[in-house]
Design a protein around this motif. Structure first.
Motif, PDB file in Angstrom:
ATOM      1  N   LYS A   1      21.653 -11.037  38.030  1.00  0.00           N
ATOM      2  CA  LYS A   1      20.216 -10.942  38.402  1.00  0.00           C
ATOM      3  C   LYS A   1      19.195 -11.556  37.581  1.00  0.00           C
ATOM      4  O   LYS A   1      19.744 -12.103  36.670  1.00  0.00           O
ATOM      5  N   PRO A   2      18.031 -11.514  38.198  1.00  0.00           N
ATOM      6  CA  PRO A   2      17.048 -12.518  37.449  1.00  0.00           C
ATOM      7  C   PRO A   2      17.007 -12.090  36.023  1.00  0.00           C
ATOM      8  O   PRO A   2      16.473 -12.844  35.440  1.00  0.00           O
ATOM      9  N   GLU A   3      16.921 -10.869  35.650  1.00  0.00           N
ATOM     10  CA  GLU A   3      16.894 -10.370  34.307  1.00  0.00           C
ATOM     11  C   GLU A   3      18.001 -10.752  33.287  1.00  0.00           C
ATOM     12  O   GLU A   3      17.992 -10.700  32.120  1.00  0.00           O
ATOM     13  N   ASP A   4      19.171 -11.356  33.920  1.00  0.00           N
ATOM     14  CA  ASP A   4      20.041 -11.884  32.978  1.00  0.00           C
ATOM     15  C   ASP A   4      19.536 -13.479  32.651  1.00  0.00           C
ATOM     16  O   ASP A   4      20.455 -13.922  31.901  1.00  0.00           O
ATOM     17  N   THR A   5      18.597 -13.855  32.998  1.00  0.00           N
ATOM     18  CA  THR A   5      18.079 -15.188  32.678  1.00  0.00           C
ATOM     19  C   THR A   5      17.794 -15.272  31.348  1.00  0.00           C
ATOM     20  O   THR A   5      17.203 -14.283  30.852  1.00  0.00           O
ATOM     21  N   ALA A   6      18.514 -16.191  30.544  1.00  0.00           N
ATOM     22  CA  ALA A   6      18.160 -16.268  29.061  1.00  0.00           C
ATOM     23  C   ALA A   6      19.052 -17.254  28.547  1.00  0.00           C
ATOM     24  O   ALA A   6      20.114 -18.079  29.381  1.00  0.00           O
ATOM     25  N   VAL A   7      18.849 -17.980  27.157  1.00  0.00           N
ATOM     26  CA  VAL A   7      19.827 -18.696  26.716  1.00  0.00           C
ATOM     27  C   VAL A   7      20.885 -17.622  26.003  1.00  0.00           C
ATOM     28  O   VAL A   7      20.768 -16.840  25.181  1.00  0.00           O
ATOM     29  N   TYR A   8      22.267 -18.326  26.458  1.00  0.00           N
ATOM     30  CA  TYR A   8      23.380 -17.621  25.842  1.00  0.00           C
ATOM     31  C   TYR A   8      24.084 -18.086  24.897  1.00  0.00           C
ATOM     32  O   TYR A   8      24.154 -19.373  24.732  1.00  0.00           O
ATOM     33  N   TYR A   9      24.323 -17.696  23.753  1.00  0.00           N
ATOM     34  CA  TYR A   9      24.510 -18.140  22.441  1.00  0.00           C
ATOM     35  C   TYR A   9      26.143 -17.619  21.974  1.00  0.00           C
ATOM     36  O   TYR A   9      26.447 -16.198  22.240  1.00  0.00           O
ATOM     37  N   CYS A  10      27.149 -18.267  21.950  1.00  0.00           N
ATOM     38  CA  CYS A  10      28.472 -18.150  21.538  1.00  0.00           C
ATOM     39  C   CYS A  10      28.436 -17.684  20.051  1.00  0.00           C
ATOM     40  O   CYS A  10      27.785 -18.246  19.270  1.00  0.00           O
ATOM     41  N   ASN A  11      29.122 -16.521  19.501  1.00  0.00           N
ATOM     42  CA  ASN A  11      29.247 -16.148  18.157  1.00  0.00           C
ATOM     43  C   ASN A  11      30.558 -15.983  17.897  1.00  0.00           C
ATOM     44  O   ASN A  11      31.298 -15.238  18.896  1.00  0.00           O
ATOM     45  N   ALA A  12      31.024 -16.268  16.471  1.00  0.00           N
ATOM     46  CA  ALA A  12      32.493 -16.179  16.210  1.00  0.00           C
ATOM     47  C   ALA A  12      32.444 -15.666  14.956  1.00  0.00           C
ATOM     48  O   ALA A  12      31.763 -16.226  13.881  1.00  0.00           O
ATOM     49  N   ARG A  13      33.345 -14.640  14.542  1.00  0.00           N
ATOM     50  CA  ARG A  13      33.436 -14.256  13.217  1.00  0.00           C
ATOM     51  C   ARG A  13      34.554 -14.809  12.521  1.00  0.00           C
ATOM     52  O   ARG A  13      35.832 -14.336  13.415  1.00  0.00           O
ATOM     53  N   ILE A  14      34.725 -15.573  11.641  1.00  0.00           N
ATOM     54  CA  ILE A  14      36.006 -16.273  11.237  1.00  0.00           C
ATOM     55  C   ILE A  14      36.331 -16.563   9.786  1.00  0.00           C
ATOM     56  O   ILE A  14      35.365 -16.459   8.984  1.00  0.00           O
ATOM     57  N   PHE A  15      37.600 -16.439   9.455  1.00  0.00           N
ATOM     58  CA  PHE A  15      37.913 -16.616   7.993  1.00  0.00           C
ATOM     59  C   PHE A  15      38.105 -18.051   8.106  1.00  0.00           C
ATOM     60  O   PHE A  15      38.893 -18.691   8.607  1.00  0.00           O
ATOM     61  N   PRO A  16      37.356 -19.040   7.175  1.00  0.00           N
ATOM     62  CA  PRO A  16      37.762 -20.400   7.287  1.00  0.00           C
ATOM     63  C   PRO A  16      38.843 -20.905   6.527  1.00  0.00           C
ATOM     64  O   PRO A  16      39.455 -21.870   6.644  1.00  0.00           O
ATOM     65  N   SER A  17      39.343 -20.049   5.576  1.00  0.00           N
ATOM     66  CA  SER A  17      40.410 -20.307   4.774  1.00  0.00           C
ATOM     67  C   SER A  17      40.992 -18.996   4.463  1.00  0.00           C
ATOM     68  O   SER A  17      40.705 -17.649   4.701  1.00  0.00           O
ATOM     69  N   ALA A  18      42.244 -19.131   3.968  1.00  0.00           N
ATOM     70  CA  ALA A  18      43.079 -17.806   3.468  1.00  0.00           C
ATOM     71  C   ALA A  18      42.384 -16.798   2.171  1.00  0.00           C
ATOM     72  O   ALA A  18      42.671 -15.917   2.167  1.00  0.00           O
TER      73      ALA A  18
END
Length: 121
Positions: free
Chosen positions: A86-103
């Motif tokens: 829909k037109p209201e879906d127009t936006a910039v979409y950002y990916c997000n990730a929650r990550i452990f970079p190390s042990a």
């Protein structure tokens, strides 16, 4: 360091479909969750969909039934299939990730650079 690389944004007509993808790379010990946010001009960033490493999905009410989030754990990649746009879906979409970079140490939130989705005739 962890990098998120997004792709798939485009101009599409109302009722059309798009698939966004996001791949995490770099120093990744484990991934807790990945998701997609969006921000339209003059509006706050909002969570569109997320998926945990265990496969639990969460959706913004306005996209429920139209968008589907999935993930490939082996590839550290998440996909957002967007249907009946829909037109209201127009936006910039950002990916997000929650990550452990190390042990050891905490998890961090990482963000992609954003990809433009425009729904217009």
């Amino acid at each position: 360091q962890v990098q998120l690389t997004e792709s798939g944004g485009d101009l599409v007509q109302p009722g059309g479909s798009l698939e966004l993808s996001c791949t995490a790379s770099g120093s990744i010990f484990s991934t807790i969750s990945m998701g997609w946010y969006r921000q339209a001009p003059g509006k706050q960033r909002e969570l569109v969909a997320s998926i945990t490493s265990g496969g639990v999905r969460n959706y913004l009410d306005s996209v429920q039934g139209r968008f589907v989030i999935s993930g490939d754990r082996d590839k550290n990649t998440t996909y957002l299939q967007m249907n009946s746009l829909k037109p209201e879906d127009t936006a910039v979409y950002y990916c997000n990730a929650r990550i452990f970079p190390s042990a050891v140490g905490p998890a961090y939130d990482y963000w992609g650079q954003g990809t433009q989705v425009t729904v217009s005739s």
